[in-house]
Structures are given as structure tokens and as C-alpha cells.
Design a protein around this motif. Structure first.
Motif, PDB file in Angstrom:
ATOM      1  N   LEU A 169       0.580  -1.099  -0.035  1.00 60.60           N
ATOM      2  CA  LEU A 169       0.384   0.205  -0.243  1.00 60.60           C
ATOM      3  C   LEU A 169       0.973   1.093   0.192  1.00 60.60           C
ATOM      4  O   LEU A 169       0.243   2.118  -0.473  1.00 60.60           O
ATOM      5  CB  LEU A 169      -1.231   0.353   1.552  1.00 60.60           C
ATOM      6  CG  LEU A 169      -1.737  -1.665   1.424  1.00 60.60           C
ATOM      7  CD1 LEU A 169      -2.737  -1.092   2.447  1.00 60.60           C
ATOM      8  CD2 LEU A 169      -2.887  -1.415   0.265  1.00 60.60           C
ATOM      9  N   ILE A 170       1.911   0.788   0.587  1.00 56.92           N
ATOM     10  CA  ILE A 170       3.229   2.399   0.808  1.00 56.92           C
ATOM     11  C   ILE A 170       3.816   2.118  -0.044  1.00 56.92           C
ATOM     12  O   ILE A 170       3.932   3.167  -1.368  1.00 56.92           O
ATOM     13  CB  ILE A 170       3.388   2.066   1.665  1.00 56.92           C
ATOM     14  CG1 ILE A 170       2.939   2.198   2.981  1.00 56.92           C
ATOM     15  CG2 ILE A 170       4.409   3.377   2.375  1.00 56.92           C
ATOM     16  CD1 ILE A 170       1.727   3.274   2.391  1.00 56.92           C
ATOM     17  N   CYS A 171       4.553   1.253  -0.153  1.00 51.46           N
ATOM     18  CA  CYS A 171       6.178   1.731  -1.412  1.00 51.46           C
ATOM     19  C   CYS A 171       5.752   1.755  -2.840  1.00 51.46           C
ATOM     20  O   CYS A 171       4.560   0.924  -3.789  1.00 51.46           O
ATOM     21  CB  CYS A 171       7.062   0.590  -0.913  1.00 51.46           C
ATOM     22  SG  CYS A 171       8.003   0.446  -0.083  1.00 51.46           S
ATOM     23  N   GLY A 172       6.330   2.916  -3.271  1.00 49.49           N
ATOM     24  CA  GLY A 172       5.777   3.020  -4.413  1.00 49.49           C
ATOM     25  C   GLY A 172       4.475   3.727  -4.994  1.00 49.49           C
ATOM     26  O   GLY A 172       4.805   4.707  -5.821  1.00 49.49           O
ATOM     27  N   ASN A 173       3.847   4.202  -3.838  1.00 48.79           N
ATOM     28  CA  ASN A 173       2.747   5.122  -4.456  1.00 48.79           C
ATOM     29  C   ASN A 173       3.117   6.060  -3.220  1.00 48.79           C
ATOM     30  O   ASN A 173       3.223   7.200  -2.488  1.00 48.79           O
ATOM     31  CB  ASN A 173       1.973   4.876  -2.591  1.00 48.79           C
ATOM     32  CG  ASN A 173       0.550   5.279  -3.443  1.00 48.79           C
ATOM     33  OD1 ASN A 173       0.171   6.225  -3.899  1.00 48.79           O
ATOM     34  ND2 ASN A 173      -0.584   4.256  -2.604  1.00 48.79           N
ATOM     35  N   THR A 174       3.834   7.225  -4.844  1.00 47.71           N
ATOM     36  CA  THR A 174       4.367   8.709  -4.054  1.00 47.71           C
ATOM     37  C   THR A 174       3.680   9.404  -4.406  1.00 47.71           C
ATOM     38  O   THR A 174       3.138  10.393  -2.955  1.00 47.71           O
ATOM     39  CB  THR A 174       4.946   9.362  -5.592  1.00 47.71           C
ATOM     40  OG1 THR A 174       6.062   8.139  -5.750  1.00 47.71           O
ATOM     41  CG2 THR A 174       5.615  10.404  -5.604  1.00 47.71           C
ATOM     42  N   ALA A 175       1.835   9.218  -4.612  1.00 44.95           N
ATOM     43  CA  ALA A 175       0.847  10.369  -3.930  1.00 44.95           C
ATOM     44  C   ALA A 175       0.428  10.057  -3.003  1.00 44.95           C
ATOM     45  O   ALA A 175       0.064  10.963  -2.312  1.00 44.95           O
ATOM     46  CB  ALA A 175      -0.287  10.152  -5.188  1.00 44.95           C
ATOM     47  N   LEU A 176       0.462   8.559  -2.023  1.00 41.49           N
ATOM     48  CA  LEU A 176       0.147   8.938  -0.757  1.00 41.49           C
ATOM     49  C   LEU A 176       1.410   9.462  -0.377  1.00 41.49           C
ATOM     50  O   LEU A 176       1.514   9.925   1.524  1.00 41.49           O
ATOM     51  CB  LEU A 176      -0.169   8.059  -0.535  1.00 41.49           C
ATOM     52  CG  LEU A 176      -0.561   6.999   0.604  1.00 41.49           C
ATOM     53  CD1 LEU A 176      -1.862   7.604   0.903  1.00 41.49           C
ATOM     54  CD2 LEU A 176      -0.913   5.549   0.726  1.00 41.49           C
ATOM     55  N   LEU A 177       2.602   8.947  -0.379  1.00 36.89           N
ATOM     56  CA  LEU A 177       3.891   9.481   0.333  1.00 36.89           C
ATOM     57  C   LEU A 177       3.918  10.761   0.886  1.00 36.89           C
ATOM     58  O   LEU A 177       4.413  11.254   1.456  1.00 36.89           O
ATOM     59  CB  LEU A 177       4.997   8.312   0.211  1.00 36.89           C
ATOM     60  CG  LEU A 177       5.120   7.231   0.344  1.00 36.89           C
ATOM     61  CD1 LEU A 177       6.182   6.092  -0.365  1.00 36.89           C
ATOM     62  CD2 LEU A 177       5.322   6.697   1.271  1.00 36.89           C
ATOM     63  N   ASN A 178       3.446  11.317  -0.644  1.00 38.17           N
ATOM     64  CA  ASN A 178       3.465  12.866  -0.902  1.00 38.17           C
ATOM     65  C   ASN A 178       2.620  13.416   0.762  1.00 38.17           C
ATOM     66  O   ASN A 178       3.254  14.535   1.182  1.00 38.17           O
ATOM     67  CB  ASN A 178       3.278  13.575  -1.976  1.00 38.17           C
ATOM     68  CG  ASN A 178       4.203  13.509  -2.887  1.00 38.17           C
ATOM     69  OD1 ASN A 178       5.762  13.178  -2.568  1.00 38.17           O
ATOM     70  ND2 ASN A 178       4.287  13.486  -3.901  1.00 38.17           N
ATOM     71  N   ILE A 179       1.411  13.149   0.950  1.00 34.69           N
ATOM     72  CA  ILE A 179       0.687  13.639   1.945  1.00 34.69           C
ATOM     73  C   ILE A 179       1.204  12.694   3.351  1.00 34.69           C
ATOM     74  O   ILE A 179       1.733  13.857   4.502  1.00 34.69           O
ATOM     75  CB  ILE A 179      -0.745  13.010   1.424  1.00 34.69           C
ATOM     76  CG1 ILE A 179      -1.269  13.134  -0.029  1.00 34.69           C
ATOM     77  CG2 ILE A 179      -1.381  13.348   2.678  1.00 34.69           C
ATOM     78  CD1 ILE A 179      -2.421  12.688  -0.566  1.00 34.69           C
ATOM     79  N   LEU A 180       1.234  11.918   3.539  1.00 30.41           N
ATOM     80  CA  LEU A 180       1.936  11.228   4.716  1.00 30.41           C
ATOM     81  C   LEU A 180       3.092  11.226   4.978  1.00 30.41           C
ATOM     82  O   LEU A 180       3.204  11.946   6.077  1.00 30.41           O
ATOM     83  CB  LEU A 180       1.673   9.599   4.704  1.00 30.41           C
ATOM     84  CG  LEU A 180       0.321   9.281   4.162  1.00 30.41           C
ATOM     85  CD1 LEU A 180       0.047   7.799   4.360  1.00 30.41           C
ATOM     86  CD2 LEU A 180      -0.726   9.811   5.728  1.00 30.41           C
ATOM     87  N   SER A 181       3.612  12.226   4.320  1.00 28.05           N
ATOM     88  CA  SER A 181       5.434  11.614   4.772  1.00 28.05           C
ATOM     89  C   SER A 181       6.651  13.090   3.844  1.00 28.05           C
ATOM     90  O   SER A 181       6.042  12.047   2.246  1.00 28.05           O
ATOM     91  CB  SER A 181       6.058  10.712   5.493  1.00 28.05           C
ATOM     92  OG  SER A 181       7.643  10.712   5.768  1.00 28.05           O
ATOM     93  N   PRO A 182       7.032  14.014   3.712  1.00 24.50           N
ATOM     94  CA  PRO A 182       8.117  14.233   3.066  1.00 24.50           C
ATOM     95  C   PRO A 182       9.193  13.753   2.646  1.00 24.50           C
ATOM     96  O   PRO A 182       9.447  13.677   1.571  1.00 24.50           O
ATOM     97  CB  PRO A 182       8.650  15.729   3.479  1.00 24.50           C
ATOM     98  CG  PRO A 182       8.339  15.359   5.526  1.00 24.50           C
ATOM     99  CD  PRO A 182       7.400  14.087   4.944  1.00 24.50           C
ATOM    100  N   GLU A 183       9.528  12.473   3.701  1.00 24.14           N
ATOM    101  CA  GLU A 183      10.885  11.421   3.380  1.00 24.14           C
ATOM    102  C   GLU A 183      10.053  10.569   2.231  1.00 24.14           C
ATOM    103  O   GLU A 183       9.064   9.569   2.464  1.00 24.14           O
ATOM    104  CB  GLU A 183      10.562  10.432   4.568  1.00 24.14           C
ATOM    105  CG  GLU A 183      11.186  12.118   5.068  1.00 24.14           C
ATOM    106  CD  GLU A 183      12.417  12.006   5.933  1.00 24.14           C
ATOM    107  OE1 GLU A 183      13.350  10.851   5.867  1.00 24.14           O
ATOM    108  OE2 GLU A 183      12.963  13.710   6.457  1.00 24.14           O
ATOM    109  N   PRO A 184      10.642   9.866   1.388  1.00 17.85           N
ATOM    110  CA  PRO A 184      11.082   9.040   0.755  1.00 17.85           C
ATOM    111  C   PRO A 184      10.595   7.273   1.341  1.00 17.85           C
ATOM    112  O   PRO A 184      11.054   7.317   2.398  1.00 17.85           O
ATOM    113  CB  PRO A 184      12.199   8.929  -0.158  1.00 17.85           C
ATOM    114  CG  PRO A 184      13.554   9.444   0.887  1.00 17.85           C
ATOM    115  CD  PRO A 184      12.693  10.544   1.397  1.00 17.85           C
ATOM    116  N   CYS A 185       9.673   6.358   0.640  1.00 24.23           N
ATOM    117  CA  CYS A 185       9.519   5.547   1.991  1.00 24.23           C
ATOM    118  C   CYS A 185      10.603   4.620   1.775  1.00 24.23           C
ATOM    119  O   CYS A 185      12.182   4.361   1.259  1.00 24.23           O
ATOM    120  CB  CYS A 185       8.853   4.195   0.498  1.00 24.23           C
ATOM    121  SG  CYS A 185       7.689   2.761   0.955  1.00 24.23           S
TER     122      CYS A 185
END
Length: 134
Positions: free
Chosen positions: A116-132
Motif C-alpha cells: 500500500l505504501i511503497c511506490g505510492n508517491t502520491a500517498l507518500l507525499n501526503i503522509l511523509s516528505p521523506e521517501p519510503c
């Protein structure tokens, strides 16, 4: 998902509430349940917070949903107590609903938190400014 997107540090309930526009009271109940299930490790105190108790690759979404949602009956006829439906012995809908619920959980059994998390750039941009990092 928030904890998986912010590995390497403790996150707080208020961070999640702010980011996800969620009630802190509701989150407290969910966090407590996830901690009891061994999904989250929580730490109390001024520097407290929570983090994943396991690697995101080892957290199965189907197991979480089964434990958190399955106790709630889909309809009155599924309730062990207070079932007053006069159709329960003749109704075919109950069986179809049981099959549908099992299909729902079986599909979620195929999903890990990591997926659900890794490779989901749109979600990661919302949840964390850091890369997965999960």
C-alpha cells in the motif's frame, strides 16, 4: 499507513489526526486495538508515540480487517444475541452475505502494508516528505 510512511521515528496520534483529518478520540481507539493485536508498538510519555511493531512487508491487511471488523454482524441475522428476524431459517441472503464477506477478507489477505505504501508517491507525499523506507 502513516507509521509505514514515517519509519525510523515515533509518530504521534495528533500528527496522524492532522494529516488524515481524523478524530483523535477515534484514532486512540484504533491505535489501542492495533497495539493489542501486535501491529503497533506504543510508547507513553512526553517523547512517546507509536511505530510499526513489524516490517510493513509482514503486516497483512486481511488479518487486521478480520480482527477489527469481523465481530460486527453484517445484518441482524448474523448476531448471536438479539436476532429477532423471522426470516432467518428461510432467507438465502444470509448465505450470500457470508460468501461476500469471506471474499472481501480473502482479497485483503493478498495485501500487505508494504504494497500500500511503497511506490505510492502520491500517498507518500501526503503522509511523509521523506521517501519510503519500509
Amino acid at each position: 499507513m502513516y507509521c509505514a510512511a514515517n519509519t525510523g521515528r515515533l509518530v504521534t496520534k495528533s500528527e496522524i489526526a492532522d494529516c488524515c483529518n481524523a478524530s483523535e478520540n477515534h484514532l486512540a481507539q484504533v491505535i489501542h486495538q492495533l497495539a493489542l493485536m501486535g501491529v503497533l508498538h506504543t510508547q507513553r510519555g512526553r517523547r512517546g508515540g507509536m511505530e510499526l511493531a513489524h516490517d510493513a512487508k509482514n503486516i497483512n491487511i486481511g488479518n487486521i480487517f478480520r480482527k477489527m471488523e469481523a465481530p460486527m454482524p453484517l445484518a441482524e441475522c448474523f448476531a448471536d444475541v438479539d436476532n429477532s428476524c423471522p426470516l432467518v431459517n428461510a432467507c438465502r441472503l444470509r448465505h450470500a452475505l457470508q460468501e461476500a464477506a469471506e471474499a472481501f477478507f480473502n482479497r485483503l489477505d493478498e495485501v500487505t502494508l508494504d504494497e500500500l505504501i511503497c511506490g505510492n508517491t502520491a500517498l507518500l507525499n501526503i503522509l511523509s516528505p521523506e521517501p519510503c523506507r519500509a
